[in-house]
Design a protein around this motif. Structure first.
Motif, short mmCIF file in Angstrom:
data_model
loop_
_atom_site.label_atom_id
_atom_site.label_comp_id
_atom_site.label_asym_id
_atom_site.label_seq_id
_atom_site.Cartn_x
_atom_site.Cartn_y
_atom_site.Cartn_z
N ILE A 62 3.33 -66.66 77.62
CA ILE A 62 4.71 -66.47 77.18
C ILE A 62 5.52 -66.16 78.43
O ILE A 62 5.21 -65.21 79.16
N ILE A 63 6.48 -67.02 78.71
CA ILE A 63 7.27 -66.83 79.93
C ILE A 63 8.74 -66.71 79.59
O ILE A 63 9.16 -67.00 78.46
N LEU A 64 9.52 -66.31 80.56
CA LEU A 64 10.97 -66.20 80.45
C LEU A 64 11.38 -65.52 79.15
O LEU A 64 10.86 -64.47 78.85
N ASN A 65 12.25 -66.13 78.38
CA ASN A 65 12.76 -65.49 77.17
C ASN A 65 11.88 -65.79 75.97
O ASN A 65 12.30 -66.49 75.06
N ASN A 66 10.65 -65.24 76.01
CA ASN A 66 9.75 -65.41 74.87
C ASN A 66 9.41 -66.87 74.58
O ASN A 66 9.27 -67.26 73.43
N TRP A 67 9.31 -67.66 75.63
CA TRP A 67 8.95 -69.06 75.47
C TRP A 67 7.43 -69.19 75.53
O TRP A 67 6.82 -68.89 76.55
N GLU A 68 6.87 -69.61 74.43
CA GLU A 68 5.42 -69.74 74.30
C GLU A 68 5.00 -71.17 74.62
O GLU A 68 5.58 -72.12 74.10
#
Ligand code: AZE
Length: 177
Positions: A62-68
């Motif tokens: 999960i990176i950045l703004n809750n991007w899975e």
């Protein structure tokens, strides 16, 4: 008896890269500080034309703004004086994934069923590991065979990480990527 000094951690003797090649499923992991592979982690090691070990790996992140997403990662390995200790350079298929240089040690493996991976990123003033990660790998996605579990538990003790692992789920999340 283990003193937990990184420099005294016993690694696999006479490590054979060719036998280690192929796909390994992470069944348990100990996390480092910061962003890391969450679950659905597998690594495929290979030996290139020049005899150097390479790998690709995937795992859910999960990176950045809750991007899975599934992180598709690549690595090259530099041999060292000890056959089971490698210097790993790694990067992601996409630039927003992680890249860097980590140690990559094989603590123990029978090549056909289980492997214990270890990486210390930062050694503390007292010689113990301040920040690192470790994977328990299996050739079988379903997990370790019962007969390998005691061996793995003993090795976790040797590397001072007993009780620090979490199970790695395989839900099929990264299967299509
Ligand atoms: C490893 C197996 C050999 C190849 C590689 C591995 C490590 C990968 C990472 C990936 C981290 C990615 C993140 C993305 C946002 C040891 C599993 C490359 C540490 C955190």
């Amino acid at each position: 008896a283990q003193d937990c000094q990184v420099s005294n951690i016993p690694v696999m003797q006479n490590f054979d890269k060719s036998r280690f090649a192929g796909k390994w499923y992470a069944v348990a992991k100990k996390d480092p500080v910061g962003l890391f592979l969450l679950d659905n982690v597998a690594a495929t090691y290979a030996i290139d034309e020049s005899g150097k070990m390479t790998a690709n790996a995937y795992g859910r992140v999960i990176i950045l703004n809750n991007w899975e997403m599934c992180a598709n990662m690549f690595a090259t390995f530099e041999d060292t004086a000890e056959s089971a200790k490698f210097k790993m350079t790694y990067w992601g298929a996409a630039s927003y994934l992680q890249s860097g240089n980590d140690e990559n040690w094989v603590i123990d493996t029978d090549y056909d069923n289980y492997a214990i991976h270890y990486s210390c990123r930062e050694v503390d003033m007292d010689g113990t590991c301040l920040d690192g990660y470790s994977f328990i790998f299996s050739r079988h996605p379903a997990g370790l065979r019962p007969e390998d579990q005691k061996i793995v538990t003993d090795k976790k003790k040797d590397i001072c990480l007993l009780g620090k692992y979490r199970r790695v789920a395989h839900t099929g999340f990264c299967e299509s990527s």
